[in-house]
Enzyme design. Structure first.
Site, PDB file in Angstrom:
ATOM      1  N   SER A  17      -0.918 -14.595  21.354  1.00 14.20           N
ATOM      2  CA  SER A  17       0.052 -14.191  22.370  1.00 14.20           C
ATOM      3  C   SER A  17      -0.550 -13.298  23.439  1.00 14.20           C
ATOM      4  O   SER A  17       0.130 -12.947  24.398  1.00 14.20           O
ATOM      5  CB  SER A  17       1.209 -13.440  21.700  1.00 14.20           C
ATOM      6  OG  SER A  17       0.718 -12.277  21.052  1.00 14.20           O
ATOM      7  N   CYS A  18      -1.811 -12.922  23.286  1.00 11.53           N
ATOM      8  CA  CYS A  18      -2.387 -11.897  24.156  1.00 11.53           C
ATOM      9  C   CYS A  18      -3.699 -12.367  24.750  1.00 11.53           C
ATOM     10  O   CYS A  18      -4.573 -12.831  24.031  1.00 11.53           O
ATOM     11  CB  CYS A  18      -2.612 -10.603  23.364  1.00 11.53           C
ATOM     12  SG  CYS A  18      -3.445  -9.321  24.305  1.00 11.53           S
ATOM     13  N   GLY A  19      -3.844 -12.226  26.062  1.00  9.10           N
ATOM     14  CA  GLY A  19      -5.067 -12.662  26.705  1.00  9.10           C
ATOM     15  C   GLY A  19      -6.140 -11.597  26.794  1.00  9.10           C
ATOM     16  O   GLY A  19      -7.274 -11.886  27.135  1.00  9.10           O
TER      17      GLY A  19
ATOM     18  N   CYS B  69      -6.558  -8.933  24.279  1.00  4.94           N
ATOM     19  CA  CYS B  69      -6.692  -8.161  23.049  1.00  4.94           C
ATOM     20  C   CYS B  69      -8.137  -7.738  22.834  1.00  4.94           C
ATOM     21  O   CYS B  69      -9.066  -8.526  22.984  1.00  4.94           O
ATOM     22  CB  CYS B  69      -6.234  -8.991  21.851  1.00  4.94           C
ATOM     23  SG  CYS B  69      -4.470  -9.324  21.845  1.00  4.94           S
TER      24      CYS B  69
END
Length: 271
Positions: free
Chosen positions: A108-110, A112
């Site tokens: 969900s995170c680009g 992290c």
């Protein structure tokens, strides 16, 4: 042996006024993908186990690690706990240090694991004129993409990213449980096939945060269309990079937040 992108799981369905029912639901798989550069570990992504070579190629390009032409090869190795993907670059190809990371990249995170604020929001190149498209091409593209999301139709739990030419014809589509991964897979597939990202537009079935803008710009694509809303920073970065940003895209319309000059009314097109 290739891993399936989905797997069936049992569940119990509850609906008001009805008895409980057993059901089976296909769910997307999410595995650890260790990405290394020339044998040196760089990050771990949580991704759907398909098109992993495209994911690696796209990640290298959209993270500004190296240019697509500097990638000499990609090796994918199955492991018990996940998949290892190693990208081999041409000698001296890395023009700048990749953003250092110390955590896994979640689906969900680009960003992290990025350690410094300066590495989180970086200056972007400015796009050239690129393609112009009709407003009507966008709802047409959405309809075409709906028909091509095989994993999405099966699981209702994945994102898609697709490239369309300036006439609105679908060229390539990639899916993943992570929206960033889907766009990286698309970027990698475009690079691997030698396609010009400046000749059309990208559609993503997700919200549009600034990382999605960044990845589209580094692909060289002049127009990004998102199904959900953009953030304020996404609009600012699109304006900085001369990217056309369209969001809240639906069958009956869309909102243009930046670069509207690339969108034309069919009635105003020259004969």
């Amino acid at each position: 042996m290739a891993r399936s992108p989905s797997t069936p799981y049992p569940a119990v369905q509850w609906r008001a006024g009805r008895s409980l029912e057993d059901l089976a639901r296909d769910l997307p798989r999410e595995i650890a993908v260790g990405l290394s550069l020339g044998g040196r570990p760089h990050t771990v992504l949580m991704a759907t186990p398909q098109d992993l070579e495209d994911l690696a190629r796209g990640f290298v390009v959209t993270e500004a690690i190296a240019r697509a032409g500097d990638i000499l090869g990609v090796t994918v190795t199955e492991e018990e706990r996940g998949v290892l993907v190693d990208v081999r670059l041409a000698p001296g190809a890395v023009a700048r240090k990749a953003r250092p990371r110390n955590l896994e990249g979640r689906s969900s995170c680009g960003l992290c694991g990025v350690q410094r604020l300066a590495d989180a929001v970086r200056p972007l190149p400015v796009l050239g004129a690129g393609a112009r498209i009709r407003h009507e091409a966008i709802p047409s593209a959405l309809a075409a993409l709906e028909d091509r999301q095989a994993l999405g139709r099966l699981t209702r739990a994945t994102h898609a990213a697709a490239f369309f030419d300036s006439d609105g014809a679908l060229v390539l589509v990639r899916e993943d449980v992570g929206r960033h991964n889907a766009l990286d897979k698309l970027a990698g597939a475009m690079a691997r096939e030698g396609r010009d990202a400046g000749s059309g537009f990208v559609v993503v079935t997700s919200r549009c945060s600034f990382e999605m803008v960044e990845k589209a710009v580094r692909m060289g694509c002049p127009i990004l269309v998102a199904v959900s809303a953009p953030t304020e920073l996404a609009i600012a970065k699109a304006q900085e990079a001369n990217l056309t940003l369209v969001a809240l895209a639906r069958a009956d319309g869309h909102a243009v937040f930046a670069g509207g000059e690339r969108l034309v009314e069919a009635a105003l097109e020259p004969a």
